[in-house]
Design a protein around this motif. Structure first.
Motif, mmCIF file in Angstrom:
data_model
loop_
_atom_site.group_PDB
_atom_site.id
_atom_site.type_symbol
_atom_site.label_atom_id
_atom_site.label_comp_id
_atom_site.label_asym_id
_atom_site.label_seq_id
_atom_site.Cartn_x
_atom_site.Cartn_y
_atom_site.Cartn_z
ATOM 1 N N PHE A 66 5.323 18.194 -0.819
ATOM 2 C CA PHE A 66 3.982 17.666 -0.522
ATOM 3 C C PHE A 66 3.405 18.170 0.795
ATOM 4 O O PHE A 66 2.262 17.850 1.129
ATOM 5 C CB PHE A 66 4.015 16.133 -0.520
ATOM 6 N N GLN A 67 4.221 18.910 1.562
ATOM 7 C CA GLN A 67 3.761 19.516 2.807
ATOM 8 C C GLN A 67 3.256 18.474 3.815
ATOM 9 O O GLN A 67 2.184 18.602 4.409
ATOM 10 C CB GLN A 67 2.677 20.577 2.518
ATOM 11 N N HIS A 68 4.042 17.420 3.948
ATOM 12 C CA HIS A 68 3.803 16.409 4.978
ATOM 13 C C HIS A 68 5.095 16.231 5.766
ATOM 14 O O HIS A 68 6.189 16.557 5.286
ATOM 15 C CB HIS A 68 3.400 15.066 4.362
ATOM 16 N N SER A 69 4.991 15.685 6.943
ATOM 17 C CA SER A 69 6.176 15.444 7.763
ATOM 18 C C SER A 69 7.004 14.312 7.162
ATOM 19 O O SER A 69 6.494 13.478 6.404
ATOM 20 C CB SER A 69 5.764 15.082 9.194
ATOM 21 N N SER A 70 8.279 14.269 7.536
ATOM 22 C CA SER A 70 9.153 13.183 7.073
ATOM 23 C C SER A 70 8.634 11.837 7.538
ATOM 24 O O SER A 70 8.729 10.837 6.809
ATOM 25 C CB SER A 70 10.585 13.402 7.594
ATOM 26 N N GLN A 71 8.056 11.812 8.737
ATOM 27 C CA GLN A 71 7.502 10.559 9.266
ATOM 28 C C GLN A 71 6.347 10.074 8.398
ATOM 29 O O GLN A 71 6.235 8.878 8.097
ATOM 30 C CB GLN A 71 7.036 10.768 10.704
ATOM 31 N N ILE A 73 5.805 10.810 5.206
ATOM 32 C CA ILE A 73 6.339 10.408 3.897
ATOM 33 C C ILE A 73 6.985 9.037 3.998
ATOM 34 O O ILE A 73 6.800 8.177 3.133
ATOM 35 C CB ILE A 73 7.336 11.459 3.390
ATOM 36 N N HIS A 74 7.755 8.818 5.074
ATOM 37 C CA HIS A 74 8.393 7.512 5.284
ATOM 38 C C HIS A 74 7.334 6.418 5.366
ATOM 39 O O HIS A 74 7.463 5.357 4.740
ATOM 40 C CB HIS A 74 9.219 7.559 6.575
ATOM 41 N N LYS A 75 6.276 6.680 6.118
ATOM 42 C CA LYS A 75 5.215 5.695 6.302
ATOM 43 C C LYS A 75 4.586 5.311 4.968
ATOM 44 O O LYS A 75 4.432 4.112 4.660
ATOM 45 C CB LYS A 75 4.159 6.255 7.240
ATOM 46 N N TYR A 76 4.245 6.312 4.158
ATOM 47 C CA TYR A 76 3.527 6.003 2.926
ATOM 48 C C TYR A 76 4.449 5.518 1.814
ATOM 49 O O TYR A 76 4.011 4.763 0.940
ATOM 50 C CB TYR A 76 2.707 7.223 2.482
ATOM 51 N N PHE A 77 5.718 5.895 1.867
ATOM 52 C CA PHE A 77 6.675 5.316 0.917
ATOM 53 C C PHE A 77 6.722 3.804 1.091
ATOM 54 O O PHE A 77 6.648 3.041 0.122
ATOM 55 C CB PHE A 77 8.068 5.919 1.110
ATOM 56 N N HIS A 78 6.835 3.359 2.330
ATOM 57 C CA HIS A 78 6.941 1.923 2.583
ATOM 58 C C HIS A 78 5.603 1.210 2.381
ATOM 59 O O HIS A 78 5.581 0.039 2.001
ATOM 60 C CB HIS A 78 7.505 1.680 3.982
ATOM 61 N N GLU A 79 4.505 1.902 2.591
ATOM 62 C CA GLU A 79 3.201 1.307 2.313
ATOM 63 C C GLU A 79 3.040 1.042 0.821
ATOM 64 O O GLU A 79 2.601 -0.037 0.408
ATOM 65 C CB GLU A 79 2.089 2.244 2.786
ATOM 66 N N VAL A 80 3.418 2.026 0.012
ATOM 67 C CA VAL A 80 3.327 1.843 -1.443
ATOM 68 C C VAL A 80 4.333 0.798 -1.907
ATOM 69 O O VAL A 80 4.013 -0.046 -2.753
ATOM 70 C CB VAL A 80 3.550 3.180 -2.185
ATOM 71 N N LEU A 81 5.538 0.807 -1.348
ATOM 72 C CA LEU A 81 6.552 -0.176 -1.753
ATOM 73 C C LEU A 81 6.073 -1.598 -1.470
ATOM 74 O O LEU A 81 6.272 -2.507 -2.294
ATOM 75 C CB LEU A 81 7.868 0.091 -1.031
ATOM 76 N N ALA A 82 5.431 -1.815 -0.320
ATOM 77 C CA ALA A 82 4.902 -3.152 -0.004
ATOM 78 C C ALA A 82 3.841 -3.560 -1.017
ATOM 79 O O ALA A 82 3.806 -4.713 -1.479
ATOM 80 C CB ALA A 82 4.329 -3.164 1.411
ATOM 81 N N ALA A 83 2.977 -2.633 -1.403
ATOM 82 C CA ALA A 83 1.960 -2.928 -2.413
ATOM 83 C C ALA A 83 2.610 -3.213 -3.764
ATOM 84 O O ALA A 83 2.109 -4.028 -4.554
ATOM 85 C CB ALA A 83 0.980 -1.761 -2.520
ATOM 86 N N MET A 84 3.722 -2.532 -4.026
ATOM 87 C CA MET A 84 4.429 -2.731 -5.292
ATOM 88 C C MET A 84 4.947 -4.162 -5.431
ATOM 89 O O MET A 84 5.076 -4.677 -6.548
ATOM 90 C CB MET A 84 5.600 -1.748 -5.407
ATOM 91 N N MET A 85 5.247 -4.818 -4.327
ATOM 92 C CA MET A 85 5.746 -6.187 -4.414
ATOM 93 C C MET A 85 4.642 -7.133 -4.896
ATOM 94 O O MET A 85 4.905 -8.080 -5.644
ATOM 95 C CB MET A 85 6.298 -6.651 -3.055
ATOM 96 N N THR A 86 3.420 -6.885 -4.491
ATOM 97 C CA THR A 86 2.281 -7.652 -5.012
ATOM 98 C C THR A 86 2.050 -7.313 -6.473
ATOM 99 O O THR A 86 1.810 -8.197 -7.308
ATOM 100 C CB THR A 86 1.014 -7.352 -4.193
ATOM 101 N N PHE A 87 2.126 -6.030 -6.779
ATOM 102 C CA PHE A 87 1.989 -5.542 -8.156
ATOM 103 C C PHE A 87 3.026 -6.185 -9.064
ATOM 104 O O PHE A 87 2.721 -6.583 -10.199
ATOM 105 C CB PHE A 87 2.147 -4.021 -8.132
ATOM 106 N N ALA A 88 4.255 -6.319 -8.587
ATOM 107 C CA ALA A 88 5.336 -6.890 -9.397
ATOM 108 C C ALA A 88 5.045 -8.335 -9.783
ATOM 109 O O ALA A 88 5.383 -8.773 -10.889
ATOM 110 C CB ALA A 88 6.666 -6.802 -8.644
ATOM 111 N N ARG A 89 4.423 -9.083 -8.884
ATOM 112 C CA ARG A 89 4.096 -10.480 -9.199
ATOM 113 C C ARG A 89 3.049 -10.574 -10.312
ATOM 114 O O ARG A 89 2.948 -11.597 -10.988
ATOM 115 C CB ARG A 89 3.612 -11.201 -7.935
ATOM 116 N N GLU A 90 2.303 -9.527 -10.500
ATOM 117 C CA GLU A 90 1.324 -9.480 -11.579
ATOM 118 C C GLU A 90 1.938 -8.952 -12.875
ATOM 119 O O GLU A 90 1.572 -9.383 -13.972
ATOM 120 C CB GLU A 90 0.166 -8.566 -11.168
#
Length: 344
Positions: A66-71, A73-90
């Motif tokens: 994806f041509q992004h830094s590891s930092q 990628i780490h940031k957006y992985f956890h951002e999406v994962l946090a959103a996924m927890m709300t998604f899971a409740r639905e």
């Protein structure tokens, strides 16, 4: 490339079709769970997340792709994962039970009109610090696991998931303790209805198990057909309960990270498991054509059975339930078995 390229590219990279990927991104945007950043769109954030959980790829591999830094990628992985927890409740919610039982066709003799789903546990690979590994070494396999309790309906949609238990914990113990804690919101079946479960669980009101010490697994009946009423019942029970084995099969085929977890903190590993269930449910609920669900659709598909003898040996004693609850379901099981033997 993903949004305009071939469907196969999406499937190979993110374990889902382009249609599913686009709908998933659109859903998160519509719900305001994710937003475009200055240099990274929601679609790219989701693609990075799905590639990681679809292939268990380290940030260094995603960085090249994806041509992004590891930092980043780490940031957006956890951002999406946090959103996924709300998604899971639905996405992971109890079934709405059909008030018109005549709509159910197959396995009427097993009272599918009263069976509202299947319940079982599964093991998911876990990375655990060496000082804590003993209680996570699942059933003598050497690797560490977390034990996950799931319930699915007859459309292979998971209606309840509880992740994070130690791998050595027996399915029946996980079930009893999860069910007993009101904070877990365990979806008990309505009166006179029940979940199908294997012999690791007590045959009691709301939970129908097979006869113990009688042939049960579908592969056992390929060599010789069911003869007694108990075998006839167990065979019908196994064919219907097989839906949860196939549902787990789809889930683990889609997300290899469940078989080889990345070394995240354990709470993140647990959340990754929940996210996998939620995404899998989304694809099924949206009625999107999906090659993995098509592969596991066949009701007679025989899944590998792991630890079945151990399951029976250490089955719960049923101390949580009254003798009347157990007798009620024993009587119902016997009544169904008699009806089945009459149909031979």
């Amino acid at each position: 490339e993903l949004l305009r390229g071939s469907d196969r590219q999406c499937i190979e990279l993110m374990r889902m079709s382009r249609e599913a990927y686009v709908r998933l991104c659109t859903h998160f945007i519509y719900k305001l769970w994710l937003h475009d950043s200055r240099h990274v769109s929601v679609e790219e954030k989701m693609a990075m997340f799905l590639t990681i959980i679809g292939h268990n790829e380290r940030y260094v591999v995603i960085k090249r792709r994806f041509q992004h830094s590891s930092q980043t990628i780490h940031k957006y992985f956890h951002e999406v994962l946090a959103a996924m927890m709300t998604f899971a409740r639905e996405m992971i919610v109890p079934s709405t039970f059909d008030p018109n039982p005549d709509n159910h066709g197959a396995h009427k003799s097993l009272r599918r009109i009263f069976a509202v789903g299947a319940l079982d546990g599964t093991l998911v690979h876990a990375i655990i610090p060496s000082s804590q590994q003993t209680v996570y070494r699942g059933r003598g396999k050497g690797k560490c696991y977390q034990n996950v309790l799931g319930i699915c309906d007859f459309n292979m949609i998971f209606t309840f998931v509880y992740a994070g238990w130690e791998g050595v914990a027996h399915d029946s113990r996980v079930f009893t303790e999860v069910m007993a804690a009101s904070s877990n919101n365990f979806p008990f079946p309505p009166p006179s209805k029940y979940y199908l479960c294997d012999a690791a669980y007590t045959n009691t009101r709301g939970f129908m198990a097979p006869y113990r010490n009688v042939r049960y697994w579908l592969g056992d009946f390929r060599r010789r057909r069911a003869m007694t009423k108990e075998e006839k019942f167990n065979h019908a029970h196994a064919k219907l309960r097989n839906v949860i084995e196939r549902a787990y099969g789809v889930l683990k085929a889609r997300f290899p990270i469940l078989d080889k977890m990345a070394p995240y903190p354990f709470n993140v590993q647990r959340n990754v498991v929940i996210a996998c269930f939620a995404v899998n449910n989304f694809i099924r609920k949206e009625k999107i054509n999906d090659e993995l669900f098509a592969q596991y659709e066949e009701p007679q598909m025989v899944m590998e059975q792991v630890g079945q003898e151990e399951e029976v040996e250490f089955a719960t004693t049923g101390s949580y339930w009254s003798a009347g609850d157990i007798q009620f379901m024993n009587n119902m099981r016997e009544e169904i078995a008699v009806q089945l033997i009459g149909n031979i």
